[in-house]
Each structure stands twice: as C-alpha cells, then as structure tokens.
Design an enzyme around this catalytic site. Sequence first.
Site, PDB file in Angstrom:
ATOM      1  N   GLU A   9      -1.046  -1.683  -4.960  1.00 50.97           N
ATOM      2  CA  GLU A   9      -1.809  -2.207  -3.826  1.00 50.97           C
ATOM      3  C   GLU A   9      -3.186  -1.561  -3.853  1.00 50.97           C
ATOM      4  O   GLU A   9      -3.318  -0.377  -4.187  1.00 50.97           O
ATOM      5  CB  GLU A   9      -1.106  -1.853  -2.505  1.00 50.97           C
ATOM      6  CG  GLU A   9      -1.939  -2.277  -1.294  1.00 50.97           C
ATOM      7  CD  GLU A   9      -1.214  -2.169   0.040  1.00 50.97           C
ATOM      8  OE1 GLU A   9      -0.287  -1.338   0.146  1.00 50.97           O
ATOM      9  OE2 GLU A   9      -1.577  -2.915   0.952  1.00 50.97           O
ATOM     10  N   GLU A  23       6.878  -6.818   5.543  1.00 49.64           N
ATOM     11  CA  GLU A  23       7.110  -6.041   6.775  1.00 49.64           C
ATOM     12  C   GLU A  23       6.802  -6.842   8.034  1.00 49.64           C
ATOM     13  O   GLU A  23       6.362  -6.285   9.028  1.00 49.64           O
ATOM     14  CB  GLU A  23       6.211  -4.804   6.814  1.00 49.64           C
ATOM     15  CG  GLU A  23       6.502  -3.766   5.796  1.00 49.64           C
ATOM     16  CD  GLU A  23       5.770  -2.460   6.065  1.00 49.64           C
ATOM     17  OE1 GLU A  23       4.935  -2.397   6.985  1.00 49.64           O
ATOM     18  OE2 GLU A  23       6.058  -1.490   5.339  1.00 49.64           O
TER      19      GLU A  23
HETATM   20  O1  AHR Z   1       2.301   1.452   1.178  1.00 46.35           O
HETATM   21  C1  AHR Z   1       1.366   1.496   2.195  1.00 46.35           C
HETATM   22  C2  AHR Z   1       1.635   0.466   3.273  1.00 46.35           C
HETATM   23  O2  AHR Z   1       2.832   0.741   3.920  1.00 46.35           O
HETATM   24  C3  AHR Z   1       1.809  -0.950   2.824  1.00 46.35           C
HETATM   25  O3  AHR Z   1       0.606  -1.591   2.653  1.00 46.35           O
HETATM   26  C4  AHR Z   1       2.572  -1.576   3.932  1.00 46.35           C
HETATM   27  O4  AHR Z   1       3.399  -2.617   3.497  1.00 46.35           O
HETATM   28  C5  AHR Z   1       3.341  -0.418   4.521  1.00 46.35           C
HETATM   29  O5  AHR Z   1       3.184  -0.348   5.871  1.00 46.35           O
END
Ligand code: AHR
Length: 822
Positions: free
Chosen positions: A219, A557
Amino acid sequence: MYLKKFLSILTSCLLPMGSIIAQEDHTYIYLCSTQDGTSGLMVATSDDGDPTGKWTTKGLEHRLTSSDYGAWGAGKKMYNPVVYLNSDSTWTLVFDTYSDSSVKAISSSKDLINWSVQEYRNPSEIQSLIASDAVAGEKARIDYKGKKASGTIFKVPTSLVEKLKARQRYNLQRDANNNARVTEDSWRFKGYDTLHISIIPEKDKAHKISDKFIGIFFEDINYSADGGLYAELVQNRDFEYNTNERKKSPGWNATTAWQLSDSAAIKASIETEEPIHPNNPHYLKLTTNAGKQSLINTGFDGIVTEKGDKYNVSLFARSSGKGKVKIALLDPNGRTIGHTTFSWKDANRWNKINGVITATASCDSATLSITPLQHGTIDLDMISLMPQNTFNGRANGLRKDLAQVLADLHPRFVRFPGGCVAHGDGIDNMYDWKGSIGNLEERVGKRNIWGYHQSRGLGYHEYFEFCEDIGAEPLPVLAAGVPCQNSSTPSRHSHDHLTSDGQQCGIPMEQMGAYVQDILDLIEYANGDTTTTWGAKRAQAGHPEPFNLKMIGIGNEDLITDAFKERFLMINNAIKERYPKIEVVGTVGPFYEGPDYETGWKFAKEHNLDAVDEHYYVNPGWYIHNRGFYDNYDRQGTKVYLGEYASHLPDRASTLEAALSIALYLTDVERSGDVVTMTSYAPLLAKKDHTQWKPDLIYFDNTSITLTPDYYVQKMYGTNPGTTYIPSVMQTSTASDDVNNRLGQSIVIDEETGDTILRLVNMTPVVVETAFPYCGTDVEVTSLAGSPLSTEVAEVKTVQDINKSYRQAPYSFTVLRFKNLK
Ligand code: AHR
C-alpha cells in the site's frame, strides 16, 4: 423532583413488560455518554435502587458500544444517546454523530453487550426505524464519573446488571491476557529450567493446505511508492502537488521540492493553459536571461547517485522558439556530477526529450538542476530522472534493493493498492485504476489518504509486472462502491437514503453501472486478449501477454451497512457473471469480532462468497491467547484471507517479542491452512521520517534498508512453504498454560521438493529440548533468536545433521528443513 416524577411514570409504563421488568429484584441503570462525545455508551447503576441517589460504575468500566461514524479515532463521537426498549425485549440505541444532531446513528442489541452494525440517517428518517411500540428510557443528564453526560434511565432486573458485570469481568481478563508482555516473564517463569517436549506427528491426518499462504500487501502508506519502491528520483516531477493534499503543511504545493538558484534572475510561475494533458493540468513557466540560473529539484530527501550508473532523464518543454537546456546532477557543493544537454526545434508545442546522464560520483544528497540556455520563457513539465539500474531492468521501474527484499520473502501473491488507499477518503478519493495506467503524463495524480501525493507512476501496470517478475499472483483490491470507513471528507454525493459524510455513503446508484464496468475492465486489462479494448491497452504498454489474474478483492474493512451490501453484490454478481473463474474476496470489517465481523460473515455465508478479508492489529498477548481462533471455522464454503495483521506493542516497536507472537500464531493459522488460504502482514514498507503507521515490516531511507524481526518471520514462512499439513501433538513436561500457550509447532511438506519442514516457536525464556521422530543430514536450519526486546535480530542459517531432537533457544523461532528425511 422533576427526575423522580418522570421515573415513576417510566416505571409504571414499563410494568407490562413482565419478562424484562420484574417489580421485585430490580435496579436502575443509566445508559449514557459524556457530553463531549468521547466516551461511547457507558453504563452506571443505582445499587441502592434509588435513581435519584448515587450512581456507581463499579464493575462496569467498559463501554458497551461506541460510535463508528466519522474520521479515525477522536473523529468518532457519540452525543445524546437515547436507548429504547422494544416489546420483544431487544434494545435500540439512537445517538447523534455531531453535536448539532444533523446525522443520527441507530443500532440494536439483544443484551446491551453485542450491537448490530450502525446505520446512519437523517433525523427525520431515523424515527421510521424505531419500532412503534418501543419505549424510550427516561432522558437524564447526570454526571458520569465527574463528567457531564446525557443518556437514559431504565428500571431493569438486577440479573441484567449481573450479566453486564460478568461480561466486564470477562473483558478485564481478556485485556489482561492481551496485555501480557515478556517483561513479566521473570516472575511468570520463575523457577523454570529447561523444558522438555515431544512432538508426535499424525501423518494419517495430513491435509492439503493453501499454496498461497504467505503474500505481501503493498500500500502507498509511509512513502512506500513515490520516494520509496518507485525508482523515480525527482519529487513532484509534474508540478501536481496540491495544497489540499496536506492542509497543515504550508509549503506543500505545486512547487514542493523545487527551488530556483537565483529567484531574482529567474522567474517561475505555475500555469495551467494548454497543459501536456488534461490529467496533468499544471506546469512550470520559467522566464530566464539564459545561462547561469537554474531550476533545481531536491528529490525525496535528496537524490542518490552511484558513480558510473546511468540515469534516464526526460522532460516536456515548450518555448516560443528553439530551445536548449542543460540538465545536471549536482553534489551538495554545487559541483556537477553528471550532465546532458537537451535542445528542441519545434516552437510553441510540447516537445518530449529523453537522454541519459552517467553519474561521475556517488552521492547521497544530489540535486537535479535544469538550466535554460536561451533567453525568454520556457514551459517545463514531467521532469524525470530514473535509474537504469532498476529491479529487473524495467524502464519505469522499481528501486532495486527494495524490490529485492520483497522478492526475497517469496510471496505467493501481492495485494495492491490498499488498504485505505483503495477505498479512499470519500468517494472522490477512491483509487480509480484507469488513472494509474498509460503514459506517465496522462496518469491522474491523487491525494493520498495518508497525507501526501501519489503520482501513480507505480500504477496498476507496474504492479502487474512486479507480480510477474517475482512469480507472485496479483490480488488487486477495489472499493466496494463505498469509501473508507474513516473518511473525513464530506461527500458531495448523497446516498439514496441519507445525506452524510464520506464514509457512510456510497457511489450514487445511477453511477454504479459505470463503476462496475470499470472493475470488469480491470479484469480485461489483466487477462483480455489484445483484440479487446483493455487488453489492447495492456499490449500498448508493452505487455501483450495476459497477466493471468485469478482473484480480486472487493472492499476493505468496510462497515457492513446496507449501502455496502447493495453495492458489493452488484459488483460481485457482475464479476461472477462475466468471469466465473475469478475468485472474489470480500471483507468483514476492521476487527476480529464485533458488528462488522459478525454481519460480514453472515453476509458472506448467505451469498456463498469465495473468501473474505479479515484484519486485526492486536497485542502480542492476543496472539498468545487466541491460538485456536480458526479451529472452529467452517471448513466448507467461504475461505479466509488474513489480509492485514501485525503485533502491536504499546510503543509500536518492531521487537523480537512482537515477531515471535506472530511466528507462534502462524503455526496455528497454518494448521488451518485449509481455511485461511492467504495471509499478509501490514503495512509492508515505511520510509524513515515519513512514517504514518508503525510497526511496519521494512524500514528504509534513500540508501539503507532495515529488516525487522517480523520480516524474518515472514521470510522463514515464505521461503519454506508447505502444501500438505501434518497435524502433530505436543507433549510437554508441564501443564502450565503460560508455558504451553507460548510453544508452537507446525509440520508441512513442500510437495514440489518433497522436503519436510518443521517449525518450532519458543516464546519462553528457557531452553526447550524438543524430541521428534525425524532425522536427516544436511538439514537447513534457519533460526531467529535473541532478546525479546531487541529490534535487531536477524535470521541465522546453518546446515546441520539432526537426529530426532533439537534444542530450542529461549525466545526463538526455528525452521528445520529436511531434504533427506530418514
Ligand atoms: O495497513 C494500514 C491500514 O490499516 C490499511 O490501509 C487499512 O486497511 C487498515 O486500517
């Protein structure tokens, strides 16, 4: 007096509800939240049975539920809760999410302990969701633990209070378990000497497990992409940084990372007239007297050069006549350490110019200067400096050393681009994959939810290529038509039922068709042949062969609201209809329990989803005390992707303690490798001094990489994968749960090589003499051991002859790989 009068009315009102309200053996409870909105729903009880007397919170310190509405953490508020008792003995909670009551939340519960997913509505709509025969408690404003609070009072059987207290005692014990630390081990294991255990494999019970157990989740958080894995060395190359991306940083704008060598002699302005491409609307106009004044880019904390290495340099330039610029790498003393000259003939149009600079010196903090060599004005954009020495030599490539440590994990899949980056801070911030492919100057830069800018030079195409380069399967994750549950941005759109802020609304229904098509187009981009619209674009980008996409994640999530469910199903059904073989991974909220987890799983089973993505960031103690988390999961039907997890210490340090708790837990998850088919630790990368989230698996700066103990745990699993799991029994010399909860083993067979792999985890401070029926020569032994508080523990590899036993060091994780099992 006023309160007393109303309470007597309330009590008489409730009398008909004999099953809940018994005349005898009752007491009053006050269900409230503090008026600053921060407490969530709390409970106090009137032990002496007099609601006008003293309230106590003894044994009732835990909140019953809290607001899920609004931006992260402090943004989530609960004001003016009103609880109703329904005729079927269930409870309904209604509260304001803002102090001005503009958006109300509603949730229900059978027992005041477990609450349904919150739904958010306009005040006028909320009334229709409250049962017509529901009776509200008496509204009251009574101090809660010395803070002004508001809430409602009910007369309830004392047995209900006892149940609440029992639950709170359970919560306390659970918290104590979750907070267990190695720092208490000196008393926890006082008097313990060497432990003896035997591991007895039960080969007849062997079962197949997933071949994709360990993956990675990339990410763009913590500067993981621009300034990180993406090898581009010029920061803000397209002048598209924007003040809205980082409102609290005054210097953050289209000129971030750019300087003028002499601002009196050279004038610069950001312009938007006739840009290179509408997706890249800003460019820089320089007015210069030619010669010595320069425009300088400072890179991402400086530009790193390696003597003798070649760097591709390119830019777009426009001038009223012929043009000429000198591009140079400068060391901190202003000395040139490599340069080239560009010239162009075409006036009044954008010219794309490419060249190569060879660095004549190694430098950690070089800058790139562009010196116009003619008088007049010159427009510049997309000024890029890319090392030729990228991972796998890709032209628009990845930083070699960083990509290599990812490859070294041997991940079986790569999830991308989020996380929160996937579903975005409000609808307008969702990751639109089409804006991340094609020519770099045509890509759509985006505000990053983590507070910076994404050029998306590392976009979907580069992601698919990286997966191919490292032999991992792609797992793209796209928003389920709803933005991040923690969005802070008010949305311009409104959901069919509600007008609210970003998180709880969804893409308007009339636009969902196009959104679903976008997702289908992504699958076509990855897999379609070159005669298809999107397959042709892939070919145009230099990759005619398909990327062989097999799975796709929808949602991250998310709150499992009606808005989510409706949109998720539209997407899921469209994928299944068009591409029945593509596996769709859904989501069950951000925790391992609670309303979204419960409702998400119910929804997944009802619709027979292929898999769902579970997330939990918890303390080492949670992992130690939840070893059987997956043992009772249904073996048929929906699979689990443990897509985000990490062990969080109070200071968020990446210690061996945290890593061992994960190593331990993964022995159990692997036991359930028939259900939990994929796992990925999160987050993956973090640039030092630019970190929004800790802990991370890998820290880096421009010149160095720090691998955490957690990294080695992932690597020790990833490089020793199994496809068959051999259950085993551990016989220990003690019945102590403290010990046994901290010892783990798992045995797998890697069918590809025929190797047998034994993993052993010892999270105690004593040596564990371990017996098992395996012997072998030249056994590859990889071990991670040391002080549990250390952040600097690395794997050690040896080759040994093993004869039915192994001595596990205190605080250690060991993998024994038997090639020639005897
Ligand atoms: O991993 C960091 C963050 O944690 C991600 O972007 C999210 O999906 C979660 O809340």
